[in-house]
Write a protein that holds these residues in place. Sequence first.
Motif, PDB file in Angstrom:
ATOM      1  N   SER A   6      -5.040  -4.294  -9.413  1.00 45.32           N
ATOM      2  CA  SER A   6      -4.160  -4.287  -8.248  1.00 45.32           C
ATOM      3  C   SER A   6      -2.724  -4.493  -8.695  1.00 45.32           C
ATOM      4  O   SER A   6      -2.423  -5.131  -9.683  1.00 45.32           O
ATOM      5  N   ASN A 442      -0.074   7.682  -2.272  1.00 43.50           N
ATOM      6  CA  ASN A 442      -0.576   6.419  -1.739  1.00 43.50           C
ATOM      7  C   ASN A 442       0.187   5.232  -2.314  1.00 43.50           C
ATOM      8  O   ASN A 442       0.575   5.234  -3.484  1.00 43.50           O
ATOM      9  N   SER A 444       0.104   1.059  -3.033  1.00 42.42           N
ATOM     10  CA  SER A 444      -0.788  -0.081  -3.224  1.00 42.42           C
ATOM     11  C   SER A 444       0.061  -1.309  -3.487  1.00 42.42           C
ATOM     12  O   SER A 444       0.962  -1.275  -4.329  1.00 42.42           O
ATOM     13  N   ARG A 445      -0.219  -2.396  -2.754  1.00 43.14           N
ATOM     14  CA  ARG A 445       0.605  -3.599  -2.872  1.00 43.14           C
ATOM     15  C   ARG A 445      -0.213  -4.825  -2.490  1.00 43.14           C
ATOM     16  O   ARG A 445      -1.245  -4.717  -1.833  1.00 43.14           O
ATOM     17  N   TYR A 480       1.310   5.495   6.894  1.00 42.14           N
ATOM     18  CA  TYR A 480       1.675   4.148   6.488  1.00 42.14           C
ATOM     19  C   TYR A 480       2.790   3.565   7.353  1.00 42.14           C
ATOM     20  O   TYR A 480       2.715   2.400   7.758  1.00 42.14           O
ATOM     21  N   THR A 516      -2.513  -1.082   1.426  1.00 45.00           N
ATOM     22  CA  THR A 516      -2.653   0.291   0.957  1.00 45.00           C
ATOM     23  C   THR A 516      -2.367   1.241   2.107  1.00 45.00           C
ATOM     24  O   THR A 516      -2.426   0.868   3.278  1.00 45.00           O
ATOM     25  N   THR A 518      -1.133   5.778   2.992  1.00 46.59           N
ATOM     26  CA  THR A 518      -0.576   7.049   2.537  1.00 46.59           C
ATOM     27  C   THR A 518       0.817   7.228   3.114  1.00 46.59           C
ATOM     28  O   THR A 518       0.997   7.198   4.335  1.00 46.59           O
TER      29      THR A 518
END
Length: 1011
Positions: A6, A442, A444-445, A480, A516, A518
Amino acid sequence: MSFRTSTAVLLAVVLCLATAVFSVMAMETGRPASATPLGENAIQTPGDTKEAVIDLDSGGLRLDVGDPVDPDEVLIAAADYLKAMQADVTDDNAGNGTDGFDETPDDPDDAGWDWRVTSPPAPFHHTTAASSSNLYGATGQGLYYAYLLTSDATYFTALTDAADVMIADPGIRSGADLKFLLNYNTLPGVSGTAYKDAAKAKFDARIATYGSAQALAEYIRDFRGISNGYPNGIIAWDIGIWAVVAAMLENEYPSDPYDYAAAGVAIAEVIYQDSFNDTPGYFDIDDDDGWDPTYSDVNFYWYNLGITGLIDAFDATGVHTVEIPGLISRLLDGQYASGAISYCYGANTDDEDWQSTAYAATTLASYDQAAYQNEINAMCYWLGITQDASGGFVYSSGNHYPEVCGEIAAALYFGEAPTVTPEPPTPGCVSTIDPCIVVPFNISRTDDEDIRGYSVTFTISSELALCNGSVFTDIQQGTYLNSVAGTHYEVTNNGAGSYTVDCAILGGTCGATDPTGTLFSVNLTASGADGIGTIAINNILLRNCTNGAITSSFGGPAAITVDTAGPVAVTDVLSVQEKSGNGSDGRTNITVSFTEPGDANEVEVWRAPYGDYPEYDDGTGTVPTAPSYSDPPPTPWVKTTLNATGQSDKPPTRDFWYYVVFTKDNCGNISAISNMTGGTLNYHLGDISPSPTGDNEVKTVDISGLSATYGLSHGDGGYSNYADVGPTTNFTVDARPTTDNIINFEDLMMFAINFNTVSFTGGSQLAEVPKGGLKPASLALQMDQHSLLPGSDIQVRLLLSDNTIEVKGIHTQIDFDSATLELLGIEEGSLLSEQGSMIFFKDLPADKGVVIDAAVLGEGEALNGSGEVAILYFRVRTPGARPSLSVAELRGRWNQPLGISETALEAKEDGDVRPLAIGSECRFLGARPNPFGGATVVMFDLPAADQVALKIYDVKGRLVRTLADGVLAAGRHNVTWDGRGNDGRKVGGGMYLCTFQTTSQQASGKLFRVN
């Protein structure tokens, strides 16, 4: 590139760049100089120029507002620098003997790091000076965390070199050194307890020297505060690590007589009293929370480092934990918008400090990483963008300190950058199956900072193009941001395959915090020939609700294969029934083999039945049509679980099965259909008991079933539907039955070949059927004489001659006129009864006479030699009457039709032989019918009154029934057996032996009973 599963978003960094140069005063921050390295965890501070200018265009620092930073990549670069800067013990473990880092004369090979080195002369190097003894642990922690991240074997070698020197040198004994040894001992690949035992011994020695843990802490306090004139944060930082070590030792040695937990509490109490109760008050967190831009007031030095020491000590020992939130608040008062932590209290102008930032990050991660991930990310971001191209961290003077790099590397382990990545669908191809694919971008955080807008610039290579050639239809906004509130979305075509996507939430609603999602997606197709295309992010900007920059990183280019040619079709699919090793469920495995094309990575094997078992072509069964590919397959085809050549398939029901193969390449392109196999049975012909499933064996009970239905028409009930297995399409036991609607010789041959041979482990392999060139055998009738008076009895023998071709089966029909000849009985001839193998013998009435069929049971078995096949007994009603051989057929070991001589149908005469009148010879005539269901009649002739024993035995030799046992009169006798034993109970189906014994003769015959 991130090695962890992650990544997270870093905090906003606002760095003011007024010109093309950057003031780095606080990167060294004019911190006061010390004459020599000091004891314990001393921080040697250089007396460099307080302010210097670095030209950003020179390629030194990589500082840029919004520049994506991945802490993992920065950590690895830092670890490589540390590895190169280490003085080798294991020869060249760092590679610094071959790339210019090594010095002449050689470095001292003490596995340590220099305290003060400068870049000139380039490249960076390890000097010939010995490494400072108090820097091993602090510096090595960076390699420790790099190894946790990557499992790089060269990092482990460097760590081992350092650890081995540390346990051997009693002078290496700082708190950071002990913590390092305890951590090193936990690494995979480290066996035993030598390193943690060394840490324990070093701690115990310090306690022994000063008398108690409290005395040790007080000595460090006084040494720092009074002797060296540093009544500031260095005290709490230098003592706090000992409280942490004590807690670690308690965890490793809970049963040790020495109370390490109490020692840790005592150490923590010393700095609590000093910082909170003015006892003696060297580092008072209230009095020392100032800042002097001239760095003249030593009370303000290392303030935030001191705060981290207090937090670490209280957290490790569990005392004064109520103070921790306030201490964290003080620590974060010193965090800049850039993410850095100041050297003194507060976010002072140009006071950013590498060590303060690194220790703040590790302290917060140790205390509650999840709660402070945003702050940690921001710290790591600032550390990352200030890294030198060498991987180290260089002051304006040109000095670089491996210890500082090691401390920063340890902190970077806890930073997690938010990542935006183009993620093509699996398999990531433009192909005949997917001529237009959708590639989402995408995010991711792990942090929770609001993202209000983004700007992403990406490039697609010349092998790819937008599916519709339109940014409006092919680059679509994701959910998103617009799942939070309304957005404005723009796409700019920059030319040469480059596009910029901008999006922001409109109005008063703030941003997205989902871990997460898009951002947008791109529709891509091929632009020309097959090849490998890429889609790569060139730049990314994330903004928060106040338009502050949010640190981010982006994934590497995504490779997209353009493949519009399908794999080569398979042309040699072969399916073979497995003859042995099957279970008892009446179905066998089928092995499917073929040559797999090299351009395919996936195989689908389909099967379809002929259908309508066991009727086959009597019903709706037919050869299936070769299918076109679809998912799922068209009826009656189904996809099997087979995915490679040589695997076994077990169809769910009995039938005659066909197979085809399709292959797929990495992009999902599908080959043309393979050849279709010619069909394969998944059961054994003749395996009819227990009905209707069978048990994968053809044995006596199956032969009994055949006998019970022999001569019946198909569909007459019982076993007849399943026993109609011959002829097959090519007369072998591997082909499909043509179901001729009668149970006869053709079926017998299938049973005979499979008898006692199939589905046994290690079963034999069928030999090749011989081809031609063999001398034909002959079948003929031989009579006692051709003319007898009415009422006379004669014998007619069916003879096999010239059997050099290994006859397995015999099928004959003997015609006669029942008005002129009365058939009295038929018995098995001596050729059959004297064979070592089991024989099936059956006679059936025919329209003009009688059919006699015989076969040797068992795969590969055949008749041995020539001789008498059967004896027929007739009573003459009209002088000159004679039977004739109208049908004669021979089959070989594998049911191949055999030749027969031209004279085979000519009846031979024996000349002047006297008639056989009843009473002139004792004869056992067998039983009719045989096989039988209800009852059968056993016949024999006695020439005179005689003692007769007529008995029935089962296959194990046990007496079943005595039919006669005493003196019987001369003449023809017909004795009925009703299928019951001596106890009056009906016997089961199977083979029985009937024995006939007189004072002058013994004979026997086989009886087959069908239930």
